[in-house]
Enzyme design. Structure first.
Site, PDB file in Angstrom:
ATOM      1  CG  ASP A 198      -1.917   1.108   1.255  1.00 61.42           C
ATOM      2  OD1 ASP A 198      -1.950   1.914   0.309  1.00 61.42           O
ATOM      3  OD2 ASP A 198      -2.695   1.173   2.234  1.00 61.42           O
ATOM      4  CD  GLU A 224      -4.756  -0.689  -0.271  1.00 62.43           C
ATOM      5  OE1 GLU A 224      -5.382   0.016   0.549  1.00 62.43           O
ATOM      6  OE2 GLU A 224      -4.498  -1.906  -0.062  1.00 62.43           O
ATOM      7  CD  GLU A 250      -7.461   4.060   1.285  1.00 61.73           C
ATOM      8  OE1 GLU A 250      -7.238   4.764   2.286  1.00 61.73           O
ATOM      9  OE2 GLU A 250      -6.850   3.001   1.055  1.00 61.73           O
ATOM     10  CG  HIS A 300      -9.964   1.217   3.059  1.00 59.22           C
ATOM     11  ND1 HIS A 300     -10.389   2.090   4.045  1.00 59.22           N
ATOM     12  CD2 HIS A 300      -8.615   1.262   3.088  1.00 59.22           C
ATOM     13  CE1 HIS A 300      -9.336   2.648   4.617  1.00 59.22           C
ATOM     14  NE2 HIS A 300      -8.255   2.156   4.064  1.00 59.22           N
TER      15      HIS A 300
END
Length: 387
Positions: A198, A224, A250, A300
């Site tokens: 991420d 991500e 998200e 998320h």
């Protein structure tokens, strides 16, 4: 039944150790819980995404902007109330904090609906496709100082040995440094344990391409938020150029934002945040949009035990995509770093980490609605501004 009061509880405490991701380091844990009271004694609970001062601003929106629009209304009219609030806020923000605030309110209304109809949330949505959900843990946050590779490698090994189905790490220290960190974690995990990475939108496309090629080589399951959420062309370029799956979403809001994100072909894996995008009412529309394009969803999840329990229900009620005798099941995201609002907020704690270690999967708490009851004494002890 009528809504009599909407209360926003912003909770906060100091962490023992500073943690970070690509955008900032933080030393406080926070949560924003929404409570809706009714004239028949039933109470609904929800949660808004957004930490720290964002939560304090959202508290004002919940209590001083949204509450006057819905107090006195029938809480069962979830769709009506959602559109009433959205239409009146449209001129002031179709994304961001107004929608985060609306999300917590909408979730509390759905919790009330489940309690009123005496059914768990997953049943109120349409039923459970599975009775349990596997969990992936992430604990490899950024920290200052030396020895981060060793620390992340040790964290990853603990997560693997604790029964989680996969793990995720943070990056964001620069291309070369990030590749070193991911390599260290992959070495600690071995070649076969699923690893996700991420970036929290810290790269431009050029750097993301360089990192993404190395992530593909290292067998990373998804990359991500590699670039800024506004950079839809960049997302599409990455999807077209890299073997690693691109995940994101998200920071997207409402069905309209998600329609554009999906139509632009930005993501291989959609990551809607129900506590931000508009609540359950809007999440179900986003789910339909993603599935209509055969884009899988991995929610998320960030926040307290309320958000975690809510997402277990949503994942239990997630249809298989595309459908098979042995489908790939959705995963629950769990922040494994220290979090008192995960472990101590509820009268009956979820005990997620214990359940994962024992069973390798979790199921929704028993009861109607979301099935959670926050401990009011605990909330009072950590509520910002409480006397």
């Amino acid at each position: 039944m009528r809504i009599t009061k909407v209360v926003s509880h912003v909770l906060q405490y100091d962490l023992d150790e500073e943690l970070g991701y690509s955008q900032q380091y933080y030393a406080r844990r926070s949560a924003h819980i929404v409570e809706i009271q009714t004239d028949e004694g039933l109470t609904g609970w929800g949660e808004c995404f957004g930490p720290g001062n964002v939560a304090l601003a959202n508290k004002v929106i919940v209590e001083q902007v949204i509450a006057p629009m819905i107090v006195g209304s029938d809480p069962r009219d979830r769709e009506v109330l959602w559109h009433r609030v959205y239409n009146l806020l449209r001129d002031h923000g179709q994304k961001g904090m107004p929608i985060q605030a609306l999300s917590g309110v909408d979730i509390a209304l759905w919790d009330l609906f489940g309690k009123l109809t005496e059914q768990p949330l997953h049943q109120a949505i349409g039923g459970a496709f599975r009775q349990s959900v596997q969990v992936y843990g992430y604990g490899m946050m950024l920290t200052r100082g030396k020895g981060l590779e060793q620390r992340m490698a040790e964290d990853a090994a603990v997560i693997r040995e604790s029964g989680y189905a996969a793990t995720k790490m943070k990056i964001g220290l620069g291309v070369a440094r990030d590749i070193e960190l991911v390599s260290a974690v992959r070495d600690a995990l071995g070649p076969d344990f699923p690893l996700m990475v991420d970036a929290n939108h810290c790269y431009d496309v050029t750097d993301a391409l360089q990192v993404g090629r190395e992530l593909s080589r290292l067998g990373v399951a998804w990359f991500e938020e590699p670039v800024a959420p506004e950079d839809r062309e960049g997302y599409r370029r990455l999807r077209d150029s890299l073997e690693v799956n691109i995940a994101g979403g998200e920071a997207e809001f409402t069905r309209w934002g998600w329609r554009d994100l999906l139509d632009a072909g930005c993501v291989d894996i959609a990551q809607p945040e129900v506590c931000a995008l508009g609540g359950i009412t809007e999440y179900l529309k986003v789910r339909a949009l993603a599935h209509s394009r055969f884009v899988p969803i991995v929610n998320h999840v960030w926040g307290s035990a309320v958000a975690i329990a809510l997402n277990i229900h949503l994942l239990m009620a997630m249809p298989d995509l595309p459908g098979a005798m042995f489908p790939r099941s959705p995963l629950l995201e769990l922040d494994t770093t220290p979090n008192r609002f995960r472990d101590e907020l509820l009268v009956s704690p979820l005990r997620i980490t214990e359940t994962v270690a024992r069973d390798g999967a979790v199921t929704a708490p028993p009861g109607h609605g979301i099935g959670v009851e926050p401990d009011r004494d605990f909330m009072a002890a950590f509520e910002v501004g409480a006397s």
